[in-house]
Design a protein around this motif. Structure first.
Motif, PDB file in Angstrom:
ATOM      1  N   ASP A 409       0.897  -0.831   0.042  1.00  0.00           N
ATOM      2  CA  ASP A 409      -0.309   0.018   0.512  1.00  0.00           C
ATOM      3  C   ASP A 409       1.186   1.442  -0.346  1.00  0.00           C
ATOM      4  O   ASP A 409       0.645   2.067  -0.502  1.00  0.00           O
ATOM      5  CB  ASP A 409      -1.190   0.067   0.746  1.00  0.00           C
ATOM      6  CG  ASP A 409       0.213  -0.443   2.546  1.00  0.00           C
ATOM      7  OD1 ASP A 409       0.969  -1.134   2.556  1.00  0.00           O
ATOM      8  OD2 ASP A 409      -0.738  -0.010   3.486  1.00  0.00           O
ATOM      9  N   GLY A 410       2.205   1.181   0.447  1.00  0.00           N
ATOM     10  CA  GLY A 410       2.762   2.379   0.671  1.00  0.00           C
ATOM     11  C   GLY A 410       3.434   2.531  -0.603  1.00  0.00           C
ATOM     12  O   GLY A 410       3.682   3.846  -1.018  1.00  0.00           O
ATOM     13  N   VAL A 434      -1.307  -5.232  -1.342  1.00  0.00           N
ATOM     14  CA  VAL A 434      -1.092  -5.888  -0.499  1.00  0.00           C
ATOM     15  C   VAL A 434      -1.393  -4.413   0.868  1.00  0.00           C
ATOM     16  O   VAL A 434      -0.409  -3.987   0.967  1.00  0.00           O
ATOM     17  CB  VAL A 434      -0.224  -6.733  -0.410  1.00  0.00           C
ATOM     18  CG1 VAL A 434       0.256  -7.190   1.424  1.00  0.00           C
ATOM     19  CG2 VAL A 434      -0.158  -8.081  -1.594  1.00  0.00           C
ATOM     20  N   ASN A 436      -1.299  -3.447   4.341  1.00  0.00           N
ATOM     21  CA  ASN A 436      -1.311  -3.895   5.809  1.00  0.00           C
ATOM     22  C   ASN A 436      -1.446  -2.474   6.189  1.00  0.00           C
ATOM     23  O   ASN A 436      -0.921  -2.802   7.452  1.00  0.00           O
ATOM     24  CB  ASN A 436       0.202  -4.989   5.523  1.00  0.00           C
ATOM     25  CG  ASN A 436       1.221  -4.025   4.864  1.00  0.00           C
ATOM     26  OD1 ASN A 436       1.396  -2.821   4.567  1.00  0.00           O
ATOM     27  ND2 ASN A 436       2.326  -5.068   5.026  1.00  0.00           N
ATOM     28  N   GLY A 438       0.069   0.353   5.827  1.00  0.00           N
ATOM     29  CA  GLY A 438       1.567   0.770   6.644  1.00  0.00           C
ATOM     30  C   GLY A 438       3.040   0.265   5.310  1.00  0.00           C
ATOM     31  O   GLY A 438       3.035  -0.707   4.730  1.00  0.00           O
ATOM     32  N   TRP A 439       3.670   1.299   5.809  1.00  0.00           N
ATOM     33  CA  TRP A 439       5.018   1.010   5.487  1.00  0.00           C
ATOM     34  C   TRP A 439       6.036  -1.026   6.596  1.00  0.00           C
ATOM     35  O   TRP A 439       6.506  -0.786   6.960  1.00  0.00           O
ATOM     36  CB  TRP A 439       5.746   1.385   5.700  1.00  0.00           C
ATOM     37  CG  TRP A 439       6.502   2.636   4.894  1.00  0.00           C
ATOM     38  CD1 TRP A 439       5.648   2.503   3.135  1.00  0.00           C
ATOM     39  CD2 TRP A 439       5.875   4.088   5.112  1.00  0.00           C
ATOM     40  NE1 TRP A 439       5.743   3.844   3.176  1.00  0.00           N
ATOM     41  CE2 TRP A 439       5.388   4.720   4.429  1.00  0.00           C
ATOM     42  CE3 TRP A 439       6.440   5.052   6.477  1.00  0.00           C
ATOM     43  CZ2 TRP A 439       5.434   6.805   4.523  1.00  0.00           C
ATOM     44  CZ3 TRP A 439       6.572   6.300   6.591  1.00  0.00           C
ATOM     45  CH2 TRP A 439       6.112   6.923   5.620  1.00  0.00           C
ATOM     46  N   GLN A 440       5.593  -1.678   6.649  1.00  0.00           N
ATOM     47  CA  GLN A 440       5.017  -2.970   7.630  1.00  0.00           C
ATOM     48  C   GLN A 440       6.645  -3.376   7.089  1.00  0.00           C
ATOM     49  O   GLN A 440       6.891  -4.374   8.319  1.00  0.00           O
ATOM     50  CB  GLN A 440       3.873  -3.383   6.964  1.00  0.00           C
ATOM     51  CG  GLN A 440       3.033  -2.885   8.053  1.00  0.00           C
ATOM     52  CD  GLN A 440       2.797  -1.954   9.050  1.00  0.00           C
ATOM     53  OE1 GLN A 440       3.171  -1.899   9.559  1.00  0.00           O
ATOM     54  NE2 GLN A 440       1.159  -1.102   9.374  1.00  0.00           N
TER      55      GLN A 440
HETATM   56 MG   LIG Z   1       1.889  -2.081   3.532  1.00  0.00          MG
END
Ligand SMILES: [Mg+2]
Ligand SMILES: Cc1ncc(C[n+]2csc(CCOP(=O)(O)OP(=O)(O)O)c2C)c(N)n1
Length: 523
Positions: A409-410, A434, A436, A438-440
């Protein structure tokens, strides 16, 4: 002929079909010349980084030069990151930039878009290209263009031509050899005697080896993934255990084009010792401690094909990092389910090009299998976020092959909105976002999780509004159905797949932890 027309004729002669760009007043004449009737097909996107990634994707997918055209300053500087990526990953891209004319430069005042000095942009690009020129002399303009383009091709790296706006219509002489040239560009020339010797020595070692192995990581996609001898991807000690064992125990490791990078080696120092390896990269071949210069990889491989190599009979089992998938599909998606479902989708379905975006998907993508006839693209080393969607647009424009983009997503929030350009060009990527939250990828190693948040975008709804189709999925069966539906649609598709913020692909988890350990050790 006018310099602008010469450029069109030259680029067409070497097989360039498309030009990626965004106009500005300092480049408008050049831009219009390039896009004149029977000129190049002009592809404009929303933002220069997208333009640069699209040209890079076009070049990677087609094996031709990707050409971009930008305005001076604001446009040129916006293009720096994609060109740096093309440089480090050896993608031939030609940057054409406009600029202020001679009379304007003499006025003694600053010209709009100028940063420090008029020459600053040239200096920046000298650092990021294998050849950079300002074309300011009509008498030698044709030769200068030719020299930069030949260097781009020989080095397989970006080049830069700055053409100020008063030069575009300037008549230039075109030397006869250029007029008569058939447009064929050549790679670096090898020294045949050295090729023979390097091949002879390699063949000897190959024939003496009992457990030879070939290995590649940044080359994922270069070797057919459904080949019976394909074992999977080697990423140093982070690889699946059978692959680690295979490479560690090999008595000969043949590296064709493999760069020594931390990404290739899983963030650890090289385990492959020099005395049992052969490296062919960058115009030289190292056979153990012998170095053969002026031996280019094509000639080396052609030589090996002609050499007498003994046959090794071997059964190879393909390995990845995925745990088996539970049969139950009415349950929440995990990242490993996303990968299983992508593999399931690609199985037996030829003609998809997977594009993996930086972030968790860059590592997750190592476990994706594309059958012959498809392809696989990623910035596996420079790893800039934002490559995915525009890179896929460029690749589809150049080849017609439908892309399947794996993005976080980021990263989607950086350049993903370029997907809104797809309908204008009849392009139809399937983008799997995908989500999630954030910048996971950094979550396992960052204490304050909220520092990694990105705002929730309505990804699926945006796709509907932008002329494509959006799907929102939370469960395994929903993703399976969305992929199947996407395959039947002609438009672009965005599938927003929700996963938990602390869920990551197996390789990312291993990689990010190893990288953090290395950071701690370094400090
Ligand atoms: Mg992400
Ligand atoms: C242009 C750029 N900026 C920053 C980074 C550093 N970076 C690498 S991965 C990442 C986060 C990716 O987030 P997302 O796309 O949501 O993927 P996720 O890991 O969450 O699946 C960042 C910020 C980068 N690689 N490129």
């Amino acid at each position: 002929m006018p310099l602008g027309d010469f450029l069109v004729a030259y680029l067409q002669k070497i097989g360039v079909t498309h030009l990626f760009g965004i106009p500005g007043d300092l480049v408008l004449r050049l831009f219009s010349r390039l896009g004149k009737p029977r000129g190049l097909k002009i592809v404009t996107l929303s933002h220069e980084p997208g333009v640069g990634f699209a040209a890079d994707g076009y070049a990677r997918a087609t094996g031709r030069i990707g050409v971009v055209c930008v305005t001076y300053g604001a446009g040129g500087h916006n293009m720096v990151n994609p060109v740096a990526g093309s440089f480090s990953e050896r993608v031939p891209v030609l940057v054409l930039s406009g600029g202020p004319g001679e009379e304007e430069r003499k006025l003694g005042m600053l010209i709009h878009h100028q940063a420090k000095e008029i020459e600053s942009q040239l200096r920046i690009y000298q650092e990021l290209t294998c050849a950079a020129r300002v074309i300011d002399n009509a008498a030698t303009a044709a030769e200068s263009v030719d020299e930069v383009v030949r260097t781009v091709w020989r080095e397989q790296r970006p080049g830069y031509l700055e053409i100020h706006r008063d030069m575009v219509e300037r008549p230039i002489p075109v030397p006869r050899p250029l007029m008569e040239w058939d447009g064929a560009l050549h790679f670096g020339r090898s020294d045949e005697r050295r090729v023979d010797e390097a091949v002879r020595e390699t063949a000897e070692r190959f024939n003496a080896a009992r457990r030879p192995v070939t290995t590649t990581v940044l080359g994922k996609g270069a070797f057919p993934m459904d080949h019976p001898l394909f074992m999977g991807v080697h990423i140093g000690p982070l690889s699946p255990p059978p692959i680690v064992k295979r490479v560690d125990r090999a008595d000969l490791v043949l590296n064709l084009g493999t760069l020594l990078t931390d990404m290739n080696l899983g963030s650890r120092p090289p385990q492959i010792t020099r005395d049992r390896s052969i490296w062919a990269v960058g115009g030289r071949v190292n056979v153990s401690f012998h170095t053969y210069t002026d031996v280019h990889i094509r000639d080396f491989v052609r030589g090996l094909l002609r050499a007498r190599l003994s046959r090794h009979e071997e059964k190879v089992r393909y390995c990845d990092n995925l745990p088996p998938q539970p049969a139950e599909t009415k349950r929440r998606l995990r990242v490993t389910d996303v990968l299983h479902e992508v593999n399931r989708f690609l199985r037996g379905r030829r003609g998809y090009m997977v594009v993996a975006e930086s972030g968790d998907m860059l590592f997750a993508g190592l476990d994706v299998r594309v059958e012959r006839g498809g392809g696989y693209l990623a910035q596996g080393y420079y790893a800039s976020m934002g490559f995915g969607v525009p890179g896929a647009l460029g690749a589809q424009l150049g080849t017609g092959v439908r892309p399947l983009v794996l993005s976080g997503d980021g990263a989607f929030q950086m350049t993903g909105p370029e997907i809104a350009q797809a309908p204008r060009f009849g392009l139809s990527p399937i983008v799997l976002v995908v989500n999630n939250g954030g910048w996971q990828i950094f979550r396992p190693v960052v204490a304050r999780a909220e520092l990694l948040d990105v705002p929730p975008w309505p990804y699926a709804r945006l796709a509907d509004d932008w002329g494509g189709r959006g799907f929102y999925v939370e469960r395994v069966d929903e993703l399976r159905a969305a992929l199947a539906a996407a395959a039947r649609l002609d438009s672009f598709v965005v599938i927003e797949a929700i996963v938990r913020p602390d869920d990551l692909s197996p390789v990312s988890r291993k990689y990010i932890e190893a990288s953090a350990r290395r950071g701690r050790a370094a400090s």
